[in-house]
Design a protein around this motif. Structure first.
Motif, PDB file in Angstrom:
ATOM      1  N   THR A 123      -6.181  -4.893   3.680  1.00 42.69           N
ATOM      2  CA  THR A 123      -6.004  -6.225   3.645  1.00 42.69           C
ATOM      3  C   THR A 123      -7.160  -6.999   4.551  1.00 42.69           C
ATOM      4  O   THR A 123      -7.438  -6.195   5.604  1.00 42.69           O
ATOM      5  N   SER A 124      -7.391  -8.001   4.296  1.00 38.55           N
ATOM      6  CA  SER A 124      -8.485  -8.769   4.989  1.00 38.55           C
ATOM      7  C   SER A 124      -8.275  -8.935   6.578  1.00 38.55           C
ATOM      8  O   SER A 124      -8.879  -9.002   7.562  1.00 38.55           O
ATOM      9  N   THR A 149     -10.812  -4.577   0.235  1.00 38.71           N
ATOM     10  CA  THR A 149      -9.255  -5.170  -0.202  1.00 38.71           C
ATOM     11  C   THR A 149      -8.789  -4.232  -1.220  1.00 38.71           C
ATOM     12  O   THR A 149      -9.080  -4.263  -2.294  1.00 38.71           O
ATOM     13  N   GLY A 150      -7.490  -3.793  -0.957  1.00 40.58           N
ATOM     14  CA  GLY A 150      -6.757  -3.002  -1.739  1.00 40.58           C
ATOM     15  C   GLY A 150      -7.011  -1.620  -1.897  1.00 40.58           C
ATOM     16  O   GLY A 150      -6.324  -0.840  -2.596  1.00 40.58           O
ATOM     17  N   MET A 151      -8.001  -1.263  -1.180  1.00 43.01           N
ATOM     18  CA  MET A 151      -8.242   0.098  -1.220  1.00 43.01           C
ATOM     19  C   MET A 151      -7.098   0.711  -0.288  1.00 43.01           C
ATOM     20  O   MET A 151      -6.622   0.272   0.503  1.00 43.01           O
ATOM     21  N   GLU A 152      -7.295   2.209  -0.181  1.00 42.36           N
ATOM     22  CA  GLU A 152      -6.277   3.070   0.260  1.00 42.36           C
ATOM     23  C   GLU A 152      -6.762   3.775   1.501  1.00 42.36           C
ATOM     24  O   GLU A 152      -7.878   4.399   1.469  1.00 42.36           O
ATOM     25  N   VAL A 153      -6.513   3.683   2.867  1.00 42.25           N
ATOM     26  CA  VAL A 153      -6.817   4.265   3.961  1.00 42.25           C
ATOM     27  C   VAL A 153      -6.586   5.936   3.788  1.00 42.25           C
ATOM     28  O   VAL A 153      -5.489   6.357   3.586  1.00 42.25           O
ATOM     29  N   ARG A 154      -7.839   6.795   4.065  1.00 51.21           N
ATOM     30  CA  ARG A 154      -7.459   8.268   3.582  1.00 51.21           C
ATOM     31  C   ARG A 154      -7.077   8.931   5.012  1.00 51.21           C
ATOM     32  O   ARG A 154      -6.496  10.058   4.621  1.00 51.21           O
ATOM     33  N   ARG A 155      -7.570   8.547   6.075  1.00 52.80           N
ATOM     34  CA  ARG A 155      -7.020   9.157   7.147  1.00 52.80           C
ATOM     35  C   ARG A 155      -6.990   8.193   8.525  1.00 52.80           C
ATOM     36  O   ARG A 155      -7.498   7.050   8.208  1.00 52.80           O
ATOM     37  N   PRO A 156      -6.356   8.146   9.552  1.00 47.52           N
ATOM     38  CA  PRO A 156      -5.979   7.259  10.494  1.00 47.52           C
ATOM     39  C   PRO A 156      -7.502   6.801  10.955  1.00 47.52           C
ATOM     40  O   PRO A 156      -8.224   7.486  11.078  1.00 47.52           O
ATOM     41  N   VAL A 157      -7.542   5.597  11.283  1.00 46.27           N
ATOM     42  CA  VAL A 157      -8.669   5.002  12.046  1.00 46.27           C
ATOM     43  C   VAL A 157      -8.558   4.195  13.143  1.00 46.27           C
ATOM     44  O   VAL A 157      -7.315   3.226  13.331  1.00 46.27           O
ATOM     45  N   ASN A 158      -9.313   4.447  14.095  1.00 43.32           N
ATOM     46  CA  ASN A 158      -8.681   3.765  15.425  1.00 43.32           C
ATOM     47  C   ASN A 158      -9.371   2.374  15.525  1.00 43.32           C
ATOM     48  O   ASN A 158     -10.335   1.891  14.598  1.00 43.32           O
ATOM     49  N   ARG A 159      -8.603   1.657  16.293  1.00 40.54           N
ATOM     50  CA  ARG A 159      -9.073   0.060  16.188  1.00 40.54           C
ATOM     51  C   ARG A 159     -10.609  -0.080  16.810  1.00 40.54           C
ATOM     52  O   ARG A 159     -10.915   0.854  17.811  1.00 40.54           O
ATOM     53  N   GLY A 160     -11.171  -0.884  16.522  1.00 35.03           N
ATOM     54  CA  GLY A 160     -12.850  -1.025  16.622  1.00 35.03           C
ATOM     55  C   GLY A 160     -13.739  -0.005  16.191  1.00 35.03           C
ATOM     56  O   GLY A 160     -14.898  -0.115  16.365  1.00 35.03           O
TER      57      GLY A 160
END
Length: 232
Positions: A123-124, A149-160
């Motif tokens: 989401t935005s 927007t609406g896409m699915e995260v494939r693997r964990p992403v760190n802040r920044g």
């Protein structure tokens, strides 16, 4: 060893001291002019480009070229901060050589505003925009929140972290066991029936579907959530 290689280069290109008129300085200036033009072009698209052409051995002297020296990237400058340039003479005594360059393309990119977990739908408010060196990422960057927007995260992403295309996947439009509407169309004629998806698939992918009326298994294209189409 360096002198031997330089002498071999002159021998292979058929250049003698008597005919050598294109200097290293001229080649460097041609490369710089090309990079300056590239910088100006990208500025019109909202990117800031800093660059430096590599140096050429000042002993190098090539055949005179009656046409302006032609310069082009030999690779994609958007995927490397050290692209190579080809400088060539396309006149009656053609030759070409390669010059290294340092190029940084700075522009806006989407950044994770908080840690993103695998499987989350984007989401935005999960994103922010920062200026980054775009071509420092060989995987590319994303610029518009509307595109993800609406896409699915494939693997964990760190802040920044920079959001790159490989971190996201289109969500499944149908899932195994879902009831779907099957449309078979030809020209202006179409027939619809109900079916059951036998696998997960996103829009644009093919999926096996069981026709609930005939009990036949067919392969169809996913065109929207809950909708598949059979080309005829």
């Amino acid at each position: 060893m360096r002198i031997t290689i330089f002498a071999l280069f002159l021998l292979l290109t058929g250049i003698t001291d008597a005919s050598a008129k294109t200097t290293a300085d001229q080649i460097e200036k041609a490369a710089s002019r090309f990079l300056e033009a590239f910088s100006t072009q990208q500025a019109e698209e909202g990117y800031e480009v800093t660059f430096e052409a590599g140096t050429v051995d000042d002993r190098l002297s090539l055949a005179s070229c009656e046409a302006p020296l032609a310069v082009e990237f030999t690779g994609d400058p958007w995927k490397s901060t050290h692209p190579s340039l080809q400088v060539a003479c396309e006149g009656s005594k053609p030759w070409r050589m390669f010059v290294t360059a340092s190029v940084s393309i700075n522009g806006p990119a989407l950044i994770a505003a908080r840690p993103l977990a695998r499987g989350e739908r984007v989401t935005s408010d999960m994103l922010t925009t920062q200026s980054v060196v775009v071509n420092a990422s060989r995987r590319g960057v994303m610029r518009s929140a509307d595109d993800v927007t609406g896409m699915e995260v494939r693997r964990p992403v760190n802040r920044g972290s920079v959001i790159t295309p490989d971190l996201l996947a289109a969500p499944d439009a149908v899932e195994r066991g879902d009831h779907v509407m099957i449309t078979a169309s030809s020209g202006g004629f179409s027939v619809t029936s109900r079916g059951k998806a036998l696998a997960n698939a996103s829009i644009g992918e093919q999926v096996l579907v069981e026709n609930l009326r005939t009990a036949r298994t067919i392969r169809a294209n996913v065109v929207a959530p809950g909708r598949v189409e059979i080309p005829m």
